[in-house]
Motif scaffolding. Structure first.
Motif, PDB file in Angstrom:
ATOM      1  N   GLY A  34      -2.008   4.695   1.645  1.00  0.00           N
ATOM      2  CA  GLY A  34      -2.248   5.962   2.503  1.00  0.00           C
ATOM      3  C   GLY A  34      -3.568   6.177   2.852  1.00  0.00           C
ATOM      4  O   GLY A  34      -3.927   6.671   4.221  1.00  0.00           O
ATOM      5  N   ASN A  35      -4.515   5.732   1.995  1.00  0.00           N
ATOM      6  CA  ASN A  35      -6.087   5.886   2.493  1.00  0.00           C
ATOM      7  C   ASN A  35      -6.379   5.054   3.692  1.00  0.00           C
ATOM      8  O   ASN A  35      -7.037   5.538   4.693  1.00  0.00           O
ATOM      9  CB  ASN A  35      -6.956   5.348   1.214  1.00  0.00           C
ATOM     10  N   VAL A  36      -5.702   3.906   3.671  1.00  0.00           N
ATOM     11  CA  VAL A  36      -6.049   2.887   4.546  1.00  0.00           C
ATOM     12  C   VAL A  36      -5.487   3.532   6.045  1.00  0.00           C
ATOM     13  O   VAL A  36      -6.043   3.603   6.992  1.00  0.00           O
ATOM     14  CB  VAL A  36      -5.707   1.498   4.338  1.00  0.00           C
ATOM     15  N   GLY A  37      -4.374   4.140   5.880  1.00  0.00           N
ATOM     16  CA  GLY A  37      -3.775   4.627   7.183  1.00  0.00           C
ATOM     17  C   GLY A  37      -4.548   5.654   7.605  1.00  0.00           C
ATOM     18  O   GLY A  37      -4.728   5.897   8.822  1.00  0.00           O
ATOM     19  N   VAL A  38      -4.958   6.750   6.925  1.00  0.00           N
ATOM     20  CA  VAL A  38      -5.730   7.888   7.268  1.00  0.00           C
ATOM     21  C   VAL A  38      -6.897   7.289   7.827  1.00  0.00           C
ATOM     22  O   VAL A  38      -7.444   7.957   8.733  1.00  0.00           O
ATOM     23  CB  VAL A  38      -5.764   8.948   6.206  1.00  0.00           C
ATOM     24  N   ASN A  39      -7.610   6.553   7.304  1.00  0.00           N
ATOM     25  CA  ASN A  39      -8.844   5.655   7.665  1.00  0.00           C
ATOM     26  C   ASN A  39      -8.693   5.226   9.019  1.00  0.00           C
ATOM     27  O   ASN A  39      -9.642   5.470   9.760  1.00  0.00           O
ATOM     28  CB  ASN A  39      -9.449   4.862   6.847  1.00  0.00           C
ATOM     29  N   ARG A  40      -7.692   4.598   9.297  1.00  0.00           N
ATOM     30  CA  ARG A  40      -7.195   3.975  10.579  1.00  0.00           C
ATOM     31  C   ARG A  40      -7.417   5.274  11.698  1.00  0.00           C
ATOM     32  O   ARG A  40      -7.977   5.052  12.749  1.00  0.00           O
ATOM     33  CB  ARG A  40      -6.189   3.275  10.510  1.00  0.00           C
TER      34      ARG A  40
END
Length: 140
Positions: A34-40
Motif C-alpha cells: 500500500g505504501n508503494v501504491g500511495v507513493n506512486r
C-alpha cells in the motif's frame, strides 16, 4: 487525514491490490505494498508522471502490477484489507517501503540496485527500492 484523494471505490481497489500482491506477507507486507501504491500517486516523477489516481496507479501499463492479470485480484475487497488500505491512504508508512516506488520478489537475495534504484530493504519475500530524493522529492 488522507494524503491522497480517494473514494470508497478507490479504497476497495487498493485493498484488492494489496491482498493480491502480498497476502502471504501478512498485514505488514500488505501495508508496505500500500505504501508503494500511495507513493506512486504522490510522486509525479520517473515512471509515475501523471499517475494521479488510484485507478491510474493500479492499472498502469507498462510498469504496473502483475496482480491485475490474475483472477484473485478481481474478488471482492474484504474488511481487513480495507482497513490496511485506509491506513496507507492516511499516510502510515512502514520501512523499508516508506519511500519506495518499486518492489519485487527475487529468487534469491535482494540486489543493491534495481533499474538504478537503491534497495531500501527486504520484508519477507519482497525487496523494496527507492528513488533518489533529487529525482522524486515528493516521496520523501
Amino acid at each position: 487525514m488522507a494524503v491522497i484523494k480517494v473514494n470508497s471505490g478507490d479504497v476497495d481497489l487498493l485493498a484488492r491490490l494489496i491482498r493480491a500482491e502480498a497476502e502471504a506477507e501478512g498485514e505488514l507486507g500488505m501495508l508496505m505494498v500500500g505504501n508503494v501504491g500511495v507513493n506512486r500517486i504522490l510522486s509525479n516523477c520517473l515512471d509515475f508522471k501523471n499517475i494521479r489516481s488510484m485507478r491510474d496507479m493500479v492499472f498502469q501499463s507498462p510498469g504496473g502490477y502483475e496482480a491485475v492479470q490474475k483472477s484473485y485480484f478481481y474478488q471482492r475487497a474484504r474488511d481487513r484489507e480495507r482497513r490496511l488500505a485506509r491506513r496507507t491512504i492516511n499516510g502510515e508508512r512502514t520501512h523499508p517501503a516508506s519511500n519506495a516506488l518499486w518492489f519485487f520478489r527475487p529468487a534469491g537475495n535482494c540486489p543493491p540496485t534495481w533499474y538504478n534504484q537503491s534497495n531500501s530493504g527486504r520484508y519477507k519475500a519482497h525487496c523494496f527500492f527507492i528513488p533518489s530524493r533529487q529525482d522524486c522529492p515528493r516521496v520523501f
